[in-house]
Design a protein around this motif. Structure first.
Motif, PDB file in Angstrom:
ATOM      1  N   VAL A  81       0.813  -1.223   0.049  1.00 56.32           N
ATOM      2  CA  VAL A  81       0.100  -0.108  -0.176  1.00 56.32           C
ATOM      3  C   VAL A  81       1.014   1.179  -0.125  1.00 56.32           C
ATOM      4  CG1 VAL A  81      -1.873   1.188   1.359  1.00 56.32           C
ATOM      5  CG2 VAL A  81      -1.704  -1.159   1.195  1.00 56.32           C
ATOM      6  N   GLU A  82       0.845   2.026  -0.929  1.00 52.56           N
ATOM      7  CA  GLU A  82       1.775   3.264  -1.253  1.00 52.56           C
ATOM      8  C   GLU A  82       1.267   4.482  -0.347  1.00 52.56           C
ATOM      9  OE1 GLU A  82       4.487   5.640  -2.763  1.00 52.56           O
ATOM     10  OE2 GLU A  82       4.396   3.282  -3.390  1.00 52.56           O
ATOM     11  N   SER A  83       0.098   4.605   0.045  1.00 54.82           N
ATOM     12  CA  SER A  83      -0.598   5.712   0.568  1.00 54.82           C
ATOM     13  C   SER A  83      -0.112   5.515   2.278  1.00 54.82           C
ATOM     14  CB  SER A  83      -2.137   5.717   0.386  1.00 54.82           C
ATOM     15  OG  SER A  83      -2.728   4.580   0.653  1.00 54.82           O
ATOM     16  N   PRO A  84       0.134   6.777   2.970  1.00 57.10           N
ATOM     17  CA  PRO A  84       0.162   6.498   4.386  1.00 57.10           C
ATOM     18  C   PRO A  84      -1.087   5.736   5.150  1.00 57.10           C
ATOM     19  CG  PRO A  84       0.532   8.885   3.599  1.00 57.10           C
ATOM     20  CD  PRO A  84      -0.319   8.017   2.476  1.00 57.10           C
ATOM     21  N   ARG A 176     -13.105   7.347  22.062  1.00 52.56           N
ATOM     22  CA  ARG A 176     -13.579   8.508  21.359  1.00 52.56           C
ATOM     23  C   ARG A 176     -12.318   8.661  20.705  1.00 52.56           C
ATOM     24  NH1 ARG A 176     -13.032  12.698  24.345  1.00 52.56           N
ATOM     25  NH2 ARG A 176     -13.278  11.560  26.358  1.00 52.56           N
ATOM     26  N   SER A 177     -12.376   9.601  19.512  1.00 49.00           N
ATOM     27  CA  SER A 177     -11.189   9.915  18.903  1.00 49.00           C
ATOM     28  C   SER A 177     -10.620  11.386  19.140  1.00 49.00           C
ATOM     29  CB  SER A 177     -11.553   9.824  17.286  1.00 49.00           C
ATOM     30  OG  SER A 177     -10.492  10.315  16.592  1.00 49.00           O
ATOM     31  N   VAL A 178      -9.693  11.653  19.334  1.00 47.09           N
ATOM     32  CA  VAL A 178      -9.188  12.820  19.710  1.00 47.09           C
ATOM     33  C   VAL A 178      -8.107  13.435  18.686  1.00 47.09           C
ATOM     34  CG1 VAL A 178      -9.151  12.658  22.228  1.00 47.09           C
ATOM     35  CG2 VAL A 178      -7.299  11.973  21.043  1.00 47.09           C
ATOM     36  N   GLY A 179      -7.829  12.632  17.656  1.00 48.30           N
ATOM     37  CA  GLY A 179      -6.913  13.063  16.457  1.00 48.30           C
ATOM     38  C   GLY A 179      -6.458  12.071  15.611  1.00 48.30           C
ATOM     39  N   ASN A 180      -5.647  12.403  14.528  1.00 53.25           N
ATOM     40  CA  ASN A 180      -5.012  11.381  13.869  1.00 53.25           C
ATOM     41  C   ASN A 180      -3.521  11.780  13.529  1.00 53.25           C
ATOM     42  OD1 ASN A 180      -7.639  10.249  12.697  1.00 53.25           O
ATOM     43  ND2 ASN A 180      -8.080  12.128  11.525  1.00 53.25           N
ATOM     44  N   CYS A 181      -2.699  10.742  13.317  1.00 51.77           N
ATOM     45  CA  CYS A 181      -1.204  10.489  13.284  1.00 51.77           C
ATOM     46  C   CYS A 181      -1.162   9.581  11.889  1.00 51.77           C
ATOM     47  CB  CYS A 181      -0.441  10.167  14.463  1.00 51.77           C
ATOM     48  SG  CYS A 181       1.096  10.280  14.506  1.00 51.77           S
ATOM     49  N   PRO A 182      -1.011  10.292  10.822  1.00 53.35           N
ATOM     50  CA  PRO A 182      -0.643   9.646   9.613  1.00 53.35           C
ATOM     51  C   PRO A 182       1.120   9.108   9.528  1.00 53.35           C
ATOM     52  CG  PRO A 182      -1.565  11.519   8.890  1.00 53.35           C
ATOM     53  CD  PRO A 182      -1.448  11.768  10.271  1.00 53.35           C
ATOM     54  N   SER A 183       1.142   7.966   8.891  1.00 56.03           N
ATOM     55  CA  SER A 183       2.478   7.494   9.008  1.00 56.03           C
ATOM     56  C   SER A 183       3.054   8.342   7.841  1.00 56.03           C
ATOM     57  CB  SER A 183       2.696   5.937   8.512  1.00 56.03           C
ATOM     58  OG  SER A 183       1.969   5.839   7.291  1.00 56.03           O
ATOM     59  N   PRO A 184       4.451   8.902   8.245  1.00 52.24           N
ATOM     60  CA  PRO A 184       5.011   9.575   6.895  1.00 52.24           C
ATOM     61  C   PRO A 184       5.675   9.000   5.853  1.00 52.24           C
ATOM     62  CG  PRO A 184       6.082   9.629   9.351  1.00 52.24           C
ATOM     63  CD  PRO A 184       5.342   8.578   9.136  1.00 52.24           C
ATOM     64  N   TRP A 185       5.167   7.854   5.372  1.00 58.78           N
ATOM     65  CA  TRP A 185       5.859   6.824   4.318  1.00 58.78           C
ATOM     66  C   TRP A 185       4.602   5.924   3.972  1.00 58.78           C
ATOM     67  CZ3 TRP A 185       9.196   7.549   8.829  1.00 58.78           C
ATOM     68  CH2 TRP A 185       8.571   6.611   9.818  1.00 58.78           C
ATOM     69  N   PRO A 186       4.924   5.104   3.005  1.00 58.67           N
ATOM     70  CA  PRO A 186       4.172   4.288   2.568  1.00 58.67           C
ATOM     71  C   PRO A 186       3.769   3.236   3.689  1.00 58.67           C
ATOM     72  CG  PRO A 186       5.500   4.517   0.728  1.00 58.67           C
ATOM     73  CD  PRO A 186       5.915   5.278   1.929  1.00 58.67           C
ATOM     74  N   CYS A 187       2.514   2.782   3.772  1.00 60.27           N
ATOM     75  CA  CYS A 187       2.225   2.026   5.144  1.00 60.27           C
ATOM     76  C   CYS A 187       2.603   0.437   5.171  1.00 60.27           C
ATOM     77  CB  CYS A 187       0.677   2.220   5.434  1.00 60.27           C
ATOM     78  SG  CYS A 187      -0.241   1.925   4.501  1.00 60.27           S
ATOM     79  N   PHE A 188       2.188  -0.252   3.873  1.00 56.61           N
ATOM     80  CA  PHE A 188       2.270  -1.712   4.072  1.00 56.61           C
ATOM     81  C   PHE A 188       3.350  -2.138   2.962  1.00 56.61           C
ATOM     82  CE2 PHE A 188      -1.707  -1.594   6.180  1.00 56.61           C
ATOM     83  CZ  PHE A 188      -1.406  -2.375   7.213  1.00 56.61           C
ATOM     84  N   VAL A 189       4.417  -3.077   3.327  1.00 55.83           N
ATOM     85  CA  VAL A 189       4.983  -3.748   2.364  1.00 55.83           C
ATOM     86  C   VAL A 189       4.880  -5.146   2.545  1.00 55.83           C
ATOM     87  CG1 VAL A 189       6.907  -1.872   2.514  1.00 55.83           C
ATOM     88  CG2 VAL A 189       6.951  -3.923   4.149  1.00 55.83           C
ATOM     89  N   ILE A 190       5.453  -5.873   1.514  1.00 55.83           N
ATOM     90  CA  ILE A 190       5.543  -7.439   1.433  1.00 55.83           C
ATOM     91  C   ILE A 190       6.860  -7.662   1.917  1.00 55.83           C
ATOM     92  CG2 ILE A 190       5.071  -9.445   0.189  1.00 55.83           C
ATOM     93  CD1 ILE A 190       2.892  -7.935  -1.345  1.00 55.83           C
ATOM     94  N   ALA A 191       7.026  -8.547   2.985  1.00 57.70           N
ATOM     95  CA  ALA A 191       8.152  -9.249   3.240  1.00 57.70           C
ATOM     96  C   ALA A 191       8.360 -10.521   3.364  1.00 57.70           C
ATOM     97  CB  ALA A 191       8.644  -8.666   4.878  1.00 57.70           C
ATOM     98  N   GLU A 247      -3.926   3.952  -1.773  1.00 58.21           N
ATOM     99  CA  GLU A 247      -3.583   3.648  -3.347  1.00 58.21           C
ATOM    100  C   GLU A 247      -2.598   2.234  -2.919  1.00 58.21           C
ATOM    101  OE1 GLU A 247      -4.338   5.031  -5.934  1.00 58.21           O
ATOM    102  OE2 GLU A 247      -5.286   6.647  -5.171  1.00 58.21           O
ATOM    103  N   TRP A 248      -2.656   1.402  -3.699  1.00 56.60           N
ATOM    104  CA  TRP A 248      -1.720   0.208  -3.779  1.00 56.60           C
ATOM    105  C   TRP A 248      -0.653   0.371  -4.714  1.00 56.60           C
ATOM    106  CZ3 TRP A 248      -6.975   0.007  -2.655  1.00 56.60           C
ATOM    107  CH2 TRP A 248      -7.391  -0.558  -1.330  1.00 56.60           C
TER     108      TRP A 248
END
Length: 284
Positions: A81-84, A176-191, A247-248
């Motif tokens: 997955v390319e997106s954060p 309860r949600s108090v905010g978000n924290c997106p990862s600063p890079w593509p999130c999933f890889v295949i290892a 985005e994949w």
């Protein structure tokens, strides 16, 4: 028939694997691909790779990079997955905390040390200029069910987990949600374990060809939003928002991104040193 074990989180990101398995696409290529859900997330999958319970993992980028540097004999072969990843920051519904600033110096629930929920707590602390030694504290809760119990009982104060996976718990008044924290890079890889690559590279290539054919057109599968909403018990509008943001990828993660992740992990003292790009990836 070649048996191959693969692991991933039981979340909507991995529905493409379920669809290709359901369609029997791997068996058509004489591959018996067996999917294993890891509710404990990245840390549990790193352990499973090390102990040869699985051959392949669909895993968080920062988590597997950290573990390969720590001695996990695996390599990244592709971005999945390319997106954060959008990490939601959650508190118990009855908590007195109402914003991220309130959480400074409180206790974060994490699935395990070295997990995504652990590493992203450091990213969140850095984003908010907290002192990572004084302002971070952790309680290991193993998985999402453990987080529900831990936050409700007051064993921990907040929990970072993928926003859309936890949305039903926000909707039903557990969190309860108090905010978000997106990862600063593509999130999933295949290892993949190095010994599996060495002995079964052709099988691995076939598996990736099958999954990549599906992810390339994933958003265009008829009624895919309704399928996801039903399977993962989510609101249709939440699924549609998630699809618009996700985005994949069918490509190998690049050197610049690997360097960016390592720089961040090193700055946060999560890894002891950086390693060469080729120590982390394998080009098929």
């Amino acid at each position: 028939m070649k048996k191959v074990n693969i692991g991933g989180v039981p979340e909507h990101f991995n529905l493409a694997w379920y669809l290709t398995l359901k369609n029997g696409e791997y068996k058509e290529e004489n591959i018996n691909l067996r999917w294993h859900d890891y509710h404990g997330g990245t840390g549990a999958m790193c352990k499973a790779l090390r102990e040869k319970e699985i051959d392949i993992a669909v895993i968080l980028t920062e988590g597997i990079i950290k573990d390969i540097i720590a001695g996990n004999p695996s390599k990244i072969v592709q971005t999945f997955v390319e997106s954060p990843l959008i990490w939601g920051i959650h508190v118990a519904a009855k908590s007195n905390y109402t914003k991220i600033a309130d959480l400074k110096g409180t206790k974060a629930a994490i699935s395990r040390y070295g997990s995504g929920s652990h590493l992203m707590a450091y990213i969140n602390a850095e984003n908010n200029d907290w002192n990572q030694e004084k302002d971070l504290d952790f309680e290991v809760i193993k998985n999402l069910d453990g987080a529900v119990e831990g936050l409700t009982n007051g064993d921990a104060d907040y929990f970072l987990w993928e926003k859309f996976t936890t949305k039903p718990l926000v909707d039903d008044g557990t969190f309860r949600s108090v905010g978000n924290c997106p990862s600063p890079w593509p999130c999933f890889v295949i290892a993949v374990r190095e010994d599996f690559i060495a002995s079964d590279e052709a099988t691995l290539k076939t598996i990736l060809e099958i999954i990549n054919n599906t992810t390339a057109d994933f958003k265009h599968i008829p009624s895919i939003d309704k399928t996801i909403a039903n399977r993962y018990e989510q609101q249709l509008e939440d699924v549609q928002e998630w699809l618009s943001l996700t985005e994949w990828s069918q490509e190998l993660i690049d050197k610049e991104t690997i360097n960016e992740v390592q720089n961040k992990l090193l700055k946060l003292d999560i890894i002891p040193h950086k390693v060469d790009y080729n120590q982390l990836i394998y080009t098929l």
